[in-house]
Design a protein around this motif. Structure first.
Motif, PDB file in Angstrom:
ATOM      1  N   GLY A 207       0.738  -0.905   0.273  1.00 36.02           N
ATOM      2  CA  GLY A 207       0.178  -0.362   0.494  1.00 36.02           C
ATOM      3  C   GLY A 207       1.311   1.271   0.129  1.00 36.02           C
ATOM      4  O   GLY A 207       0.517   2.468  -0.871  1.00 36.02           O
ATOM      5  N   VAL A 208       1.951   1.505   0.896  1.00 39.16           N
ATOM      6  CA  VAL A 208       2.966   2.417   0.650  1.00 39.16           C
ATOM      7  C   VAL A 208       3.384   2.263  -0.591  1.00 39.16           C
ATOM      8  O   VAL A 208       3.487   3.344  -1.089  1.00 39.16           O
ATOM      9  N   HIS A 209       3.603   1.381  -1.015  1.00 39.81           N
ATOM     10  CA  HIS A 209       4.503   1.008  -2.654  1.00 39.81           C
ATOM     11  C   HIS A 209       3.325   2.220  -3.781  1.00 39.81           C
ATOM     12  O   HIS A 209       4.183   2.937  -4.321  1.00 39.81           O
ATOM     13  N   GLU A 210       2.458   1.697  -3.369  1.00 36.27           N
ATOM     14  CA  GLU A 210       1.670   2.368  -4.905  1.00 36.27           C
ATOM     15  C   GLU A 210       0.996   3.357  -4.391  1.00 36.27           C
ATOM     16  O   GLU A 210       1.053   4.087  -5.114  1.00 36.27           O
ATOM     17  N   ASN A 211       0.666   3.483  -2.802  1.00 36.97           N
ATOM     18  CA  ASN A 211      -0.570   4.880  -2.425  1.00 36.97           C
ATOM     19  C   ASN A 211       0.923   6.291  -2.799  1.00 36.97           C
ATOM     20  O   ASN A 211       0.739   7.238  -2.617  1.00 36.97           O
ATOM     21  N   ASP A 212       1.739   5.881  -1.220  1.00 36.01           N
ATOM     22  CA  ASP A 212       2.678   6.771  -1.270  1.00 36.01           C
ATOM     23  C   ASP A 212       4.049   7.457  -2.351  1.00 36.01           C
ATOM     24  O   ASP A 212       4.328   8.786  -2.502  1.00 36.01           O
ATOM     25  N   LEU A 213       4.075   6.031  -2.743  1.00 32.87           N
ATOM     26  CA  LEU A 213       5.343   6.381  -4.130  1.00 32.87           C
ATOM     27  C   LEU A 213       4.986   6.617  -5.342  1.00 32.87           C
ATOM     28  O   LEU A 213       5.981   6.807  -6.366  1.00 32.87           O
ATOM     29  N   ASN A 214       3.751   5.952  -5.657  1.00 32.51           N
ATOM     30  CA  ASN A 214       3.209   6.150  -7.041  1.00 32.51           C
ATOM     31  C   ASN A 214       3.593   5.463  -7.829  1.00 32.51           C
ATOM     32  O   ASN A 214       3.663   5.531  -8.883  1.00 32.51           O
ATOM     33  N   HIS A 215       4.151   4.442  -7.317  1.00 34.67           N
ATOM     34  CA  HIS A 215       4.558   3.285  -7.989  1.00 34.67           C
ATOM     35  C   HIS A 215       3.356   2.327  -8.416  1.00 34.67           C
ATOM     36  O   HIS A 215       2.553   1.564  -7.686  1.00 34.67           O
ATOM     37  N   THR A 216       3.486   1.632  -9.679  1.00 33.85           N
ATOM     38  CA  THR A 216       2.078   0.503  -9.821  1.00 33.85           C
ATOM     39  C   THR A 216       3.475  -0.713 -10.838  1.00 33.85           C
ATOM     40  O   THR A 216       4.044  -0.739 -10.605  1.00 33.85           O
ATOM     41  N   GLY A 217       2.323  -1.511 -10.538  1.00 37.88           N
ATOM     42  CA  GLY A 217       3.411  -2.761 -10.946  1.00 37.88           C
ATOM     43  C   GLY A 217       3.102  -3.729  -9.748  1.00 37.88           C
ATOM     44  O   GLY A 217       2.874  -3.424  -8.323  1.00 37.88           O
ATOM     45  N   LYS A 218       4.381  -4.871 -10.074  1.00 35.80           N
ATOM     46  CA  LYS A 218       4.251  -6.099  -9.046  1.00 35.80           C
ATOM     47  C   LYS A 218       5.537  -5.364  -7.960  1.00 35.80           C
ATOM     48  O   LYS A 218       6.046  -4.277  -8.181  1.00 35.80           O
ATOM     49  N   PHE A 219       4.881  -6.037  -7.026  1.00 35.97           N
ATOM     50  CA  PHE A 219       5.877  -5.450  -5.900  1.00 35.97           C
ATOM     51  C   PHE A 219       5.830  -6.594  -5.069  1.00 35.97           C
ATOM     52  O   PHE A 219       5.961  -7.316  -4.467  1.00 35.97           O
ATOM     53  N   SER A 220       7.623  -6.604  -5.660  1.00 42.19           N
ATOM     54  CA  SER A 220       8.469  -7.707  -5.352  1.00 42.19           C
ATOM     55  C   SER A 220      10.016  -7.491  -4.766  1.00 42.19           C
ATOM     56  O   SER A 220      10.505  -8.497  -4.243  1.00 42.19           O
ATOM     57  N   SER A 221      10.490  -7.031  -5.869  1.00 46.95           N
ATOM     58  CA  SER A 221      11.977  -6.587  -5.733  1.00 46.95           C
ATOM     59  C   SER A 221      12.245  -6.181  -4.596  1.00 46.95           C
ATOM     60  O   SER A 221      11.587  -5.438  -3.869  1.00 46.95           O
ATOM     61  N   ALA A 222      13.974  -6.796  -4.286  1.00 40.80           N
ATOM     62  CA  ALA A 222      14.881  -6.195  -3.083  1.00 40.80           C
ATOM     63  C   ALA A 222      14.387  -4.272  -3.385  1.00 40.80           C
ATOM     64  O   ALA A 222      14.611  -3.796  -2.495  1.00 40.80           O
ATOM     65  N   ASN A 223      14.624  -3.790  -4.323  1.00 38.59           N
ATOM     66  CA  ASN A 223      14.707  -2.016  -4.849  1.00 38.59           C
ATOM     67  C   ASN A 223      13.024  -1.839  -4.412  1.00 38.59           C
ATOM     68  O   ASN A 223      12.892  -1.068  -3.594  1.00 38.59           O
ATOM     69  N   ASP A 224      12.170  -2.425  -4.620  1.00 44.00           N
ATOM     70  CA  ASP A 224      10.833  -1.728  -4.017  1.00 44.00           C
ATOM     71  C   ASP A 224      10.062  -1.771  -2.491  1.00 44.00           C
ATOM     72  O   ASP A 224      10.077  -1.035  -2.241  1.00 44.00           O
ATOM     73  N   TYR A 225      11.205  -2.895  -2.400  1.00 40.92           N
ATOM     74  CA  TYR A 225      11.202  -3.455  -0.403  1.00 40.92           C
ATOM     75  C   TYR A 225      11.971  -2.191   0.482  1.00 40.92           C
ATOM     76  O   TYR A 225      11.930  -1.320   0.749  1.00 40.92           O
ATOM     77  N   GLY A 226      13.477  -1.878  -0.558  1.00 41.59           N
ATOM     78  CA  GLY A 226      14.325  -0.691  -0.420  1.00 41.59           C
ATOM     79  C   GLY A 226      13.318   0.481   0.089  1.00 41.59           C
ATOM     80  O   GLY A 226      13.622   1.198   0.745  1.00 41.59           O
ATOM     81  N   ASN A 227      12.953   1.102  -1.281  1.00 42.75           N
ATOM     82  CA  ASN A 227      11.728   1.807  -1.672  1.00 42.75           C
ATOM     83  C   ASN A 227      10.733   2.503  -0.250  1.00 42.75           C
ATOM     84  O   ASN A 227      11.299   3.395   0.110  1.00 42.75           O
ATOM     85  N   VAL A 228      10.737   1.112  -0.002  1.00 47.00           N
ATOM     86  CA  VAL A 228       8.896   1.394   0.842  1.00 47.00           C
ATOM     87  C   VAL A 228       9.830   2.242   2.418  1.00 47.00           C
ATOM     88  O   VAL A 228       9.839   2.917   2.981  1.00 47.00           O
ATOM     89  N   THR A 229      11.307   1.417   2.437  1.00 41.06           N
ATOM     90  CA  THR A 229      11.837   1.292   3.402  1.00 41.06           C
ATOM     91  C   THR A 229      12.311   2.492   4.282  1.00 41.06           C
ATOM     92  O   THR A 229      11.970   3.416   5.249  1.00 41.06           O
ATOM     93  N   ASN A 230      12.932   3.150   3.243  1.00 42.67           N
ATOM     94  CA  ASN A 230      14.128   4.410   3.013  1.00 42.67           C
ATOM     95  C   ASN A 230      12.977   5.339   3.174  1.00 42.67           C
ATOM     96  O   ASN A 230      12.582   6.388   3.733  1.00 42.67           O
ATOM     97  N   TYR A 231      10.853   5.276   2.678  1.00 40.89           N
ATOM     98  CA  TYR A 231      10.214   6.548   2.474  1.00 40.89           C
ATOM     99  C   TYR A 231       9.802   6.365   4.391  1.00 40.89           C
ATOM    100  O   TYR A 231       9.618   7.630   5.087  1.00 40.89           O
ATOM    101  N   LEU A 232       9.022   5.164   4.686  1.00 48.09           N
ATOM    102  CA  LEU A 232       8.741   5.152   6.561  1.00 48.09           C
ATOM    103  C   LEU A 232       9.867   5.620   6.955  1.00 48.09           C
ATOM    104  O   LEU A 232       9.334   6.495   8.097  1.00 48.09           O
ATOM    105  N   VAL A 233      11.218   5.718   7.161  1.00 45.68           N
ATOM    106  CA  VAL A 233      12.203   5.578   7.707  1.00 45.68           C
ATOM    107  C   VAL A 233      12.367   7.229   7.738  1.00 45.68           C
ATOM    108  O   VAL A 233      12.104   7.653   9.284  1.00 45.68           O
ATOM    109  N   ASN A 234      12.052   8.000   7.250  1.00 45.84           N
ATOM    110  CA  ASN A 234      12.374   9.020   6.514  1.00 45.84           C
ATOM    111  C   ASN A 234      11.538  10.496   7.124  1.00 45.84           C
ATOM    112  O   ASN A 234      11.793  11.117   7.454  1.00 45.84           O
ATOM    113  N   ASN A 235      10.351   9.227   6.865  1.00 45.79           N
ATOM    114  CA  ASN A 235       8.798  10.172   7.765  1.00 45.79           C
ATOM    115  C   ASN A 235       8.565   9.946   9.020  1.00 45.79           C
ATOM    116  O   ASN A 235       8.213  11.056   9.717  1.00 45.79           O
TER     117      ASN A 235
END
Length: 231
Positions: free
Chosen positions: A98-126
């Motif tokens: 949900g963070v990946h799609e709604n906050d980072l505005n990414h679509t498509g499959k949520f599965s790669s290490a980069n996808d998870y890393g981006n979400v972690t970085n966003y939540l930590v900075n927030n």
């Protein structure tokens, strides 16, 4: 869906468990019991423990969950700190997706290490941003009101320097010496024509005799050494 995990029959749960084991790179053959060369029972409990442990030790799952809870993000309080079943893992995955799609505005499959890393970085900075805002709200006025006043460098430079008695005496001796180098009447005068107590006054003869005796003794000693060196 995660909410349906407890409603799944054993066959569906095990099928999903195998799927996640493959995604985590777990070798399922190690859980296959062997009995005299024939295929024995499969250790499903061991596989489940391995899969859940893999997710619990995953940095992005742990750090993202922690940051989301600290920032008070909606829905984060319902996430598990540790996983007791695969349903809790699926619930956390849905949250991160949900963070990946709604906050980072990414679509498509949520599965790669980069996808998870981006979400972690966003939540930590927030979380850090909210923490800093709270600090400013709570202590901002106090810090500004209690800032130390800037030192007045002009006043500091205007203050006279105070010397210790020892340093004052040293300065006085140096000053007297400098004056005496150009004054024939000074005790520091090196001239034989001056009034240096070392060259005039009472005891002059005794000092001259002592100096002569020292010179004679030195000459005698030097002469003896020269003779010895020739032998």
């Amino acid at each position: 869906m995660p909410k349906d995990w407890d409603d799944m029959d054993m066959y569906k749960q095990r099928k999903l468990m195998r799927q996640h084991a493959e995604e985590r790179g777990i070798d399922m053959d190690q859980f296959q019991e062997q009995d005299r060369g024939s295929q024995g029972n499969f250790d499903w409990d061991g596989l489940e423990e391995k899969v859940l442990g893999s997710y619990e030790n995953d940095y992005d799952y742990r750090r993202s969950t922690e940051a989301a809870k600290l920032s008070g993000r909606e829905g984060a309080s319902e996430l598990s700190n540790g996983f007791s079943n695969l349903g809790e893992v699926l619930k956390t995955q849905d949250f991160l997706r949900g963070v990946h799609e709604n906050d980072l505005n990414h679509t498509g499959k949520f599965s790669s290490a980069n996808d998870y890393g981006n979400v972690t970085n966003y939540l930590v900075n927030n979380d850090r941003s909210q923490f800093q805002d709270e600090l400013h709200k709570s202590f901002g006025d106090y810090v500004e009101e209690n800032q130390p006043e800037a030192a007045d460098t002009v006043d500091q430079q205007a203050k006279p320097i105070e010397y210790s008695p020892e340093l004052q005496a040293a300065h006085s001796r140096v000053s007297e010496y400098e004056k005496g180098t150009n004054n024939s009447n000074s005790v520091y005068d090196k001239s034989l024509n001056g009034n240096d107590p070392a060259t005039t006054g009472e005891g002059k003869e005794q000092r001259n005799n002592a100096a002569q005796n020292f010179a004679d003794a030195y000459k005698l000693d030097l002469s003896t050494n020269i003779k010895r060196s020739r032998v």
